[in-house]
Every structure is written in structure tokens, then in C-alpha cells.
Design a protein around this motif. Structure first.
Motif, mmCIF file in Angstrom:
data_model
loop_
_atom_site.group_PDB
_atom_site.id
_atom_site.type_symbol
_atom_site.label_atom_id
_atom_site.label_comp_id
_atom_site.label_asym_id
_atom_site.label_seq_id
_atom_site.Cartn_x
_atom_site.Cartn_y
_atom_site.Cartn_z
ATOM 1 N N LEU A 1 -8.050 -0.771 7.026
ATOM 2 C CA LEU A 1 -7.716 -0.709 8.456
ATOM 3 C C LEU A 1 -7.072 -2.005 8.908
ATOM 4 O O LEU A 1 -6.047 -2.010 9.609
ATOM 5 C CB LEU A 1 -8.996 -0.408 9.244
ATOM 6 N N ILE B 1 -5.617 -4.282 6.979
ATOM 7 C CA ILE B 1 -4.337 -4.492 6.281
ATOM 8 C C ILE B 1 -3.219 -3.677 6.930
ATOM 9 O O ILE B 1 -2.143 -4.199 7.227
ATOM 10 C CB ILE B 1 -4.483 -4.102 4.792
ATOM 11 N N LEU B 2 -3.517 -2.405 7.165
ATOM 12 C CA LEU B 2 -2.460 -1.564 7.767
ATOM 13 C C LEU B 2 -2.153 -1.978 9.194
ATOM 14 O O LEU B 2 -0.996 -1.915 9.639
ATOM 15 C CB LEU B 2 -2.881 -0.086 7.716
ATOM 16 N N PHE C 1 -0.098 -5.273 8.646
ATOM 17 C CA PHE C 1 1.188 -5.207 7.940
ATOM 18 C C PHE C 1 1.986 -3.926 8.198
ATOM 19 O O PHE C 1 3.108 -3.824 7.715
ATOM 20 C CB PHE C 1 0.976 -5.343 6.429
ATOM 21 N N LEU C 2 1.411 -2.969 8.901
ATOM 22 C CA LEU C 2 2.165 -1.726 9.142
ATOM 23 C C LEU C 2 2.303 -1.416 10.629
ATOM 24 O O LEU C 2 3.415 -1.363 11.162
ATOM 25 C CB LEU C 2 1.486 -0.552 8.415
#
Lengths: 248, 238
Positions: free
Chosen positions: A19, A21-22, A25-26
Motif C-alpha cells: 500500500l 509503495i503503490l 510510487f504509483l
């Protein structure tokens, strides 16, 4: 197939890590990019809206100006039409005036030409009439006509007013004898009558001389010095020829 | 269908193949997201960026359809659920790997996170008292049923995903053993569809549960406000 608590806890941690990381980075970069693009689109739309508003304002101004121009054009056209109508009326009046003047001048020229022609025809007729009369009288000249003219001379001289007689007397004033010229030879009786009449009326003391002149055609001419009493056919025709024309 | 075996021991923690596979998925998604979002362009997005933006916007639109105006709050959690469950379901197609969602521990962990998130977002949207109060509406008698519903739907969420993925892998394995090499291909295509559908169902149910938690306390607050205003209305009418 059973529940492993270690796996259970580690999967929770793994999911929370994914969660983060996304999200890091997303979602955040992509959402930021989308937000920036939406802001750009909104800014572009705002600028387009402003331009549209300005264009609408300019269009309304242009339409208003165009309407003003149309009104000015209509006014100028109506003024031009009125001026053209007035100028047309003025030109028509001027042309009518010129035409009337030209018509009058033409009528005058025509009248003058007609009068000239009439006079020429009258003069020609007068001339031909005199020539005809002269030719006729010349052909009628004869001793009988001369005798008649002698009678006419005697009657005329006898009936001549005293004032004229006084003038003739004063003009002769004793300048030689009276010379009677005739176209045909006169008889003695005629000579006697002529001489006695001249002597009685003009109170001439001298004798009367007689002569012949065929150019007289018929009749006689009495020369009293510088004066002549003409009762000849040639003299009458000359007077007739020199008389004013009937054409005048 | 063998159970997840222990790959290695980390102290007292027994690291199973499910956890290792999940770490691989984390690594794959993390590195992929980092690579894909390194050079995002506002003016001229590439093919990968367009696909990413489409996916994120689709998730955002789905959340907006259920909870208008809350997509910013729920997008990371719900989106991660969809992405992780879809990738985890599809991992079973890779030879020598098993779907982490074919392990009840993983689906139970995800269901437990959904259970916690329902209360977390429900409390965040208002307050703890207001949120807990909705369990007493319309009548305190219904409190046990509310609690039973919370537990049963969480359990159903975990078991549904686990059962579907495990049965898919087992069916594919059985068909491969019985029929030969090429026959399981349709089963594998069905696996792809089923994996995506199950991911969608899991994420959508989570979204609906969270939305229910956020809207139920709002409805409870609204009913309380209405009931508190009722005497005034009655008084004014008399």
C-alpha cells in the motif's frame, strides 16, 4: 489449507508495505500528473473562455459598427439619391430650355427661309409679270395706240394742277423750243393739238419741234430743257419696271 | 494441491512460499511502479503512462460511483486491493508458483484488513461515538446481528477468494494430470478471467463494506437529527 498465523501477520505487513509503495510510487505521481493536466486543461479552457468572451465582445462591437455603417450607408445613399434626383430635374430643365431655344431658333430660321423663299418667288413672279406685260405691250404698240396716248397726254397736260405747271414753267424758263418726240409720225392735226396745248398750258412763246424715236414704242415725249414730259409706252414700261415690287 | 511449504526460518518466524511469492509481487509491483512513473509527462504521455492513468482513473471512477467525493481517501487502499489480488490471482499461471490468494492465511489477512478499514474509515468520516452508535440503530436489539454480520461477511470475503482460487488451481492440475498437455489451456484462460473477476469482486465488496460503514453512521446521524427535530415539528403543528 489451514490458517498460519505467521503467514497471516506477514501478509498483513506485506499488504501495508505494498500500500505504501503503490501510494508513493504509483498513485501520487499519476494523480499529480492527472491533476496537473486537469489544471492545464482548466487553464486552457479558461483562456479559451476569455478569448471567446473577448471574441464575443469584438463580434458585438463589430456588429454594432456594421449596423452603424449600414445606417450611414443608407443615409448617404438616400442623400445621394436625392441629389441625383435634383440634378436630374435640373438637367432635364436645362435640356428642356435648350430644346425650346433650339426649337425657337429652328422655327425662326425656318420662318426666315420661308419668307426669303416667298420673297424670291414673289420677285420672280413680279419680274415674270412685268416681262409678260412689257412683251405684251410691246407687241400691242401701233399708231392707234400712239394716237390714244396723244389724247391721254393732252388730257393730262390740260388737267395738270397749276402748282405743277408753275414748276415746269420755272424749270424751262425760256430755254429753247419744246421738242416732241414720237414713235410714229404724227399727223398735222395731232401736231397742231399738241403744240396748241403746250403753248396754252406752258405759255411757251417759241415753236414746238417734232422728232421720231422708235424706241418709245408708242406715244410721245416732250423735252423742256432739262425736263421731260413722258407719255410713251417705253417710258411707262420703264416706270413700271422700276416701280417697287409687290413682293416687298 | 499442497499446502504452502516453509521456505526458510527467520528466527521464530517460519517463512512460507506464500510469503515469498508475496514479496516477489511486492518487488515486481514496486519496481514496475517506480520505473513506470519515473518520467511522467503532462503534455505527451507514452503508452505505459496512458495505461497507468487509465487504470488509476478507472479505480477512481469506480470509487466515485459508490462514494462521491471520497475517491482521494479510498483510492490507495481499494486500488491496492484490486491490484494485489489481481496480480496474486494471476501468479498461479506462472509455472512452479502458486497464487498467494490460494492460501487462506493471505485471504484472511486481506479480509481482516478490510474489516479494520471499514471501522477505520467509518470512524474517520465522523467520530467514534457516532460510528458505534449506528450498531444500535434502528434498535439496540439488533446489535448482535450487526456484530454477527460483520464477522460473517469478513469470513465470507476470505473464504470466497480462497475457495475460488484454490479450486481453480486444483481443477487445472487435475485436468492436466488426466487429459494431457494442451487440454488445460481453456482452463488456464478461465483462470485468467476468474482471477480478474475475483479481484474485482473482492475489491468491490471491500469498497461497498467501507462505503456502508461510512454511510451507515451518516444515516444514523441523520435519523438522530430527524428524531430530535420531531417534537419541534409536532409542537409547531399543534
Amino acid at each position: 489449507m489451514g490458517l498460519d498465523w505467521t503467514t497471516f501477520l506477514l501478509e498483513i505487513v506485506n499488504f501495508l508495505a505494498l500500500l505504501w509503495i503503490l501510494k508513493r510510487f504509483l498513485y501520487q505521481p499519476v494523480l499529480a500528473t492527472l491533476a496537473e493536466r486537469r489544471a492545464g486543461i482548466a487553464r486552457t479552457l479558461g483562456e479559451a473562455s476569455d478569448k471567446e468572451a473577448r471574441a464575443t465582445t469584438l463580434q458585438s462591437q463589430f456588429e454594432s459598427r456594421l449596423a452603424d455603417w449600414e445606417q450611414e450607408k443608407a443615409a448617404a445613399r438616400s442623400a445621394f439619391d436625392a441629389e441625383m434626383a435634383a440634378e436630374r430635374v435640373r438637367q432635364l430643365d436645362l435640356l428642356s430650355h435648350d430644346l425650346a431655344a433650339e426649337r425657337d431658333r429652328g422655327a425662326a430660321v425656318e420662318a426666315h427661309a420661308r419668307e426669303t423663299l416667298r420673297r424670291e418667288l414673289a420677285a420672280q413672279a413680279d419680274k415674270e409679270a412685268r416681262q409678260f406685260a412689257s412683251a405684251l405691250l410691246t407687241r400691242l404698240a401701233c399708231p392707234e395706240l400712239e394716237a390714244r396716248l396723244v389724247d391721254v397726254f393732252i388730257e393730262e397736260l390740260a388737267g395738270l394742277p397749276d402748282a405743277r405747271l408753275a414748276t415746269l414753267k420755272a424749270a424751262h424758263n425760256g430755254h429753247g423750243p419744246a421738242v416732241v418726240t414720237s414713235a410714229y409720225p404724227l399727223s398735222d392735226a395731232q401736231r397742231e393739238r399738241i403744240a396748241s396745248t403746250i403753248g396754252a398750258r406752258l405759255e411757251l412763246p417759241g415753236r414746238v419741234e417734232f422728232g421720231l424715236d422708235a424706241s418709245l414704242l408708242a406715244g410721245l415725249r416732250v423735252s423742256l430743257g432739262a425736263w421731260q414730259l413722258d407719255c410713251s409706252l417705253a417710258g411707262e414700261l420703264g416706270v413700271f419696271a422700276e416701280a417697287p415690287s409687290f413682293a416687298n | 494441491m499442497e499446502a504452502a511449504h516453509i521456505v526458510f526460518q527467520l528466527g521464530f518466524l517460519q517463512i512460507t512460499s506464500t510469503v515469498v511469492t508475496t514479496w516477489g509481487i511486492l518487488l515486481l509491483l514496486g519496481v514496475g511502479a517506480w520505473l513506470a512513473t519515473r518520467n511522467l509527462s503532462v503534455a505527451s504521455p507514452g503508452l505505459v503512462q496512458t495505461a497507468l492513468e487509465g487504470a488509476v482513473q478507472s479505480i477512481e471512477a469506480a470509487i466515485e460511483g459508490v462514494l462521491p467525493g471520497r475517491s482521494g481517501l479510498l483510492l490507495p487502499f481499494v486500488g491496492t486491493l484490486w491490484i494485489f489480488v489481481a496480480v496474486a490471482n494471476l501468479t498461479g499461471l506462472v509455472p512452479e508458483l502458486h497464487s498467494p490468494t490460494g492460501d487462506l492465511s493471505t485471504t484472511a489477512a486481506l479480509a481482516f484488513l478490510v474489516f479494520l478499514s471499514v471501522h477505520w474509515f467509518g470512524i474517520r468520516s465522523s467520530s467514534l461515538k457516532t460510528y458505534l452508535h449506528h450498531y444500535l440503530t434502528p434498535s439496540p436489539v439488533l446489535l448482535p446481528f450487526h456484530l454477527l454480520g460483520e464477522l460473517s461477511r469478513t469470513l465470507a470475503l476470505a473464504v470466497r477468494l480462497f475457495g475460488n482460487i484454490m479450486s481453480l488451481e486444483m481443477a487445472a492440475l487435475l485436468v492436466l494430470l488426466v487429459a494431457g498437455l494442451l487440454v488445460p489451456v481453456p482452463i488456464l484462460m478461465l483462470h485468467i478471467i476468474e482471477a480478474l473477476v475475483q479481484a474485482y469482486i473482492f475489491g468491490t465488496l471491500a469498497l461497498i463494506y467501507i462505503a456502508g460503514g461510512m454511510q451507515s453512521q451518516e444515516a444514523s446521524h441523520a435519523s438522530d437529527t430527524t428524531s430530535s427535530n420531531a417534537p419541534d415539528k409536532k409542537g409547531s403543528s399543534t
